[in-house]
Write a protein that holds these residues in place. Sequence first.
Motif, PDB file in Angstrom:
ATOM      1  N   LEU A 121       0.832  -1.203   0.000  1.00 15.39           N
ATOM      2  CA  LEU A 121       0.000   0.000   0.000  1.00 15.39           C
ATOM      3  C   LEU A 121       0.867   1.254   0.000  1.00 15.39           C
ATOM      4  O   LEU A 121       0.521   2.255  -0.636  1.00 15.39           O
ATOM      5  N   MET A 122       2.003   1.201   0.690  1.00 14.22           N
ATOM      6  CA  MET A 122       2.905   2.347   0.736  1.00 14.22           C
ATOM      7  C   MET A 122       3.332   2.773  -0.669  1.00 14.22           C
ATOM      8  O   MET A 122       3.416   3.956  -0.971  1.00 14.22           O
ATOM      9  N   ILE A 123       3.583   1.811  -1.561  1.00 10.62           N
ATOM     10  CA  ILE A 123       4.096   2.122  -2.897  1.00 10.62           C
ATOM     11  C   ILE A 123       3.037   2.037  -3.997  1.00 10.62           C
ATOM     12  O   ILE A 123       3.337   2.325  -5.150  1.00 10.62           O
ATOM     13  N   LEU A 124       1.818   1.664  -3.667  1.00 11.75           N
ATOM     14  CA  LEU A 124       0.766   1.520  -4.665  1.00 11.75           C
ATOM     15  C   LEU A 124       0.521   2.865  -5.360  1.00 11.75           C
ATOM     16  O   LEU A 124       0.078   3.822  -4.716  1.00 11.75           O
ATOM     17  N   PRO A 125       0.807   2.964  -6.655  1.00 10.28           N
ATOM     18  CA  PRO A 125       0.714   4.258  -7.336  1.00 10.28           C
ATOM     19  C   PRO A 125      -0.658   4.927  -7.223  1.00 10.28           C
ATOM     20  O   PRO A 125      -0.739   6.135  -7.033  1.00 10.28           O
ATOM     21  N   LEU A 126      -1.724   4.169  -7.332  1.00 12.92           N
ATOM     22  CA  LEU A 126      -3.059   4.756  -7.257  1.00 12.92           C
ATOM     23  C   LEU A 126      -3.329   5.349  -5.873  1.00 12.92           C
ATOM     24  O   LEU A 126      -3.873   6.449  -5.748  1.00 12.92           O
ATOM     25  N   HIS A 127      -2.911   4.634  -4.833  1.00 16.02           N
ATOM     26  CA  HIS A 127      -3.098   5.145  -3.474  1.00 16.02           C
ATOM     27  C   HIS A 127      -2.235   6.376  -3.230  1.00 16.02           C
ATOM     28  O   HIS A 127      -2.672   7.338  -2.601  1.00 16.02           O
ATOM     29  N   VAL A 128      -1.008   6.349  -3.725  1.00 19.97           N
ATOM     30  CA  VAL A 128      -0.129   7.518  -3.593  1.00 19.97           C
ATOM     31  C   VAL A 128      -0.763   8.714  -4.300  1.00 19.97           C
ATOM     32  O   VAL A 128      -0.833   9.813  -3.744  1.00 19.97           O
ATOM     33  N   TYR A 129      -1.238   8.496  -5.509  1.00 17.78           N
ATOM     34  CA  TYR A 129      -1.834   9.590  -6.291  1.00 17.78           C
ATOM     35  C   TYR A 129      -3.026  10.205  -5.555  1.00 17.78           C
ATOM     36  O   TYR A 129      -3.112  11.425  -5.409  1.00 17.78           O
ATOM     37  N   TYR A 130      -3.940   9.382  -5.086  1.00 20.42           N
ATOM     38  CA  TYR A 130      -5.139   9.910  -4.436  1.00 20.42           C
ATOM     39  C   TYR A 130      -4.870  10.441  -3.036  1.00 20.42           C
ATOM     40  O   TYR A 130      -5.639  11.250  -2.522  1.00 20.42           O
ATOM     41  N   SER A 131      -3.793  10.002  -2.409  1.00 19.42           N
ATOM     42  CA  SER A 131      -3.415  10.553  -1.109  1.00 19.42           C
ATOM     43  C   SER A 131      -2.816  11.945  -1.244  1.00 19.42           C
ATOM     44  O   SER A 131      -2.664  12.648  -0.253  1.00 19.42           O
ATOM     45  N   ARG A 132      -2.474  12.330  -2.452  1.00 23.26           N
ATOM     46  CA  ARG A 132      -1.863  13.637  -2.699  1.00 23.26           C
ATOM     47  C   ARG A 132      -2.880  14.652  -3.214  1.00 23.26           C
ATOM     48  O   ARG A 132      -2.522  15.766  -3.556  1.00 23.26           O
TER      49      ARG A 132
END
Length: 186
Positions: A121-132
């Motif tokens: 989850l830390m590196i999941l691109p979709l999660h990173v994108y939406y967390s930003r």
Amino acid sequence: AGMTRARPAWVIWALGALILGALMIRLYHLDAQSFWQDEIVTVTYSQGNLGEALVNSMVQFRASAPLHYLLVNLTALHVSLTEGLLRLPDVVWGAACVGLVFLIGARLFGISAGLLAAFLLMILPLHVYYSREMRFYSLATLLGALIVLALLHALKRRTPAAWRWYGIAVGASLFTYYYDGLIVAA
């Protein structure tokens, strides 16, 4: 498998490193892009006092629940209105979700599985994108994970207090994103 109450020190350090890594990834050049249309809508509907933000989010913008708008309103009162700082709470929700995913994975499948799930989850691109983004996505994800964790806890403990915490998690989640009700239904 499951997880015992006492965790070895290395597990705490590893989890801390994963959460810190998630924060660093999500904070990197956070204000490099200007707000896009939906973020501008969030800022617009979050302005005014808390009551106005609540009415704006529920009446004028029926697509999402009001908790995120209220939190943006509170953030805007205490920080300057820069894009990076207004996105900061969403970064925190995204990084905190890494910790909750560890707890869920560790409780269901053991510490190694929990650490692997948290890393992914830390590196999941979709999660990173939406967390930003300054939208409700990372808060909804965090509260969805909290629903699962609270349910696991309530099923294990079977006490009224545990079920109350589950109810609070469900309420907060539905007050953020109506479709988190699908997690409850599942």
